[in-house]
Design a protein around this motif. Structure first.
Motif, mmCIF file in Angstrom:
data_model
loop_
_atom_site.group_PDB
_atom_site.id
_atom_site.type_symbol
_atom_site.label_atom_id
_atom_site.label_comp_id
_atom_site.label_asym_id
_atom_site.label_seq_id
_atom_site.Cartn_x
_atom_site.Cartn_y
_atom_site.Cartn_z
ATOM 1 N N ARG A 74 0.838 -1.210 0.000
ATOM 2 C CA ARG A 74 0.000 0.000 0.000
ATOM 3 C C ARG A 74 0.872 1.259 0.000
ATOM 4 O O ARG A 74 0.584 2.224 -0.686
ATOM 5 N N ASP A 75 1.963 1.236 0.761
ATOM 6 C CA ASP A 75 2.880 2.382 0.771
ATOM 7 C C ASP A 75 3.497 2.610 -0.603
ATOM 8 O O ASP A 75 3.706 3.755 -1.011
ATOM 9 N N GLY A 122 2.981 5.938 -3.008
ATOM 10 C CA GLY A 122 4.173 6.698 -3.372
ATOM 11 C C GLY A 122 5.037 7.107 -2.196
ATOM 12 O O GLY A 122 6.013 7.828 -2.369
ATOM 13 N N SER A 123 4.703 6.633 -0.998
ATOM 14 C CA SER A 123 5.501 6.998 0.172
ATOM 15 C C SER A 123 6.675 6.044 0.387
ATOM 16 O O SER A 123 7.519 6.297 1.239
ATOM 17 N N LYS A 124 6.732 4.969 -0.377
ATOM 18 C CA LYS A 124 7.835 4.008 -0.287
ATOM 19 C C LYS A 124 8.467 3.891 -1.668
ATOM 20 O O LYS A 124 7.822 3.452 -2.608
ATOM 21 N N THR A 125 9.721 4.293 -1.769
ATOM 22 C CA THR A 125 10.407 4.303 -3.069
ATOM 23 C C THR A 125 11.654 3.422 -3.049
ATOM 24 O O THR A 125 12.591 3.655 -3.799
ATOM 25 N N SER A 139 16.651 1.254 -4.832
ATOM 26 C CA SER A 139 15.829 2.427 -5.145
ATOM 27 C C SER A 139 14.970 2.040 -6.338
ATOM 28 O O SER A 139 15.470 1.451 -7.298
ATOM 29 N N ILE A 140 13.670 2.358 -6.270
ATOM 30 C CA ILE A 140 12.772 1.932 -7.339
ATOM 31 C C ILE A 140 11.847 3.058 -7.776
ATOM 32 O O ILE A 140 11.533 3.963 -7.002
ATOM 33 N N ASP A 141 11.430 2.968 -9.031
ATOM 34 C CA ASP A 141 10.391 3.837 -9.586
ATOM 35 C C ASP A 141 9.229 2.962 -10.014
ATOM 36 O O ASP A 141 9.415 1.991 -10.754
#
Length: 101
Positions: free
Chosen positions: A23-24, A28-31, A90-92
């Motif tokens: 859910r994060d 967009g709060s978890k990248t 790190s992810i997009d």
């Protein structure tokens, strides 16, 4: 861990993720993802992150695709900040699919 890919070849890694963290990602709060460094992760690889409920031992049906934009924890000067045997990816987010009950 051996990686026999050519320099520009991408790989898609299928991974489970806890619904709370999923859910994060959606919000967009978890990248980033913290993962065991037991796969040949590379920058530009794809991740298929599938929401998985460990209590019911079932996939929820929701998933996201993400691209790896950076890997932290493999270089000698980074190892003091990351638990041994793990990396921070790190992810997009690329695309998500939702299952509506």
């Amino acid at each position: 861990m051996n990686d026999f890919r050519m320099k520009n070849q991408r790989m898609c890694h299928e991974l489970k993720i806890d619904p709370v963290y999923f859910r994060d990602l959606e919000l967009g709060s978890k990248t980033f993802e913290i993962r065991k460094d037991d796969r040949p992760f590379r920058v530009n690889d794809m991740l298929l992150l599938q929401s998985f409920d460990r209590e019911t031992n079932e996939y929820t049906g929701s998933m996201v695709f993400a691209s790896v934009t950076g890997i932290f924890g493999r270089k000698e000067n980074e190892k003091e900040f990351v638990k041994e045997g793990y990396v921070i990816l790190s992810i997009d987010l690329i695309k998500s699919r939702y299952v509506i009950d």
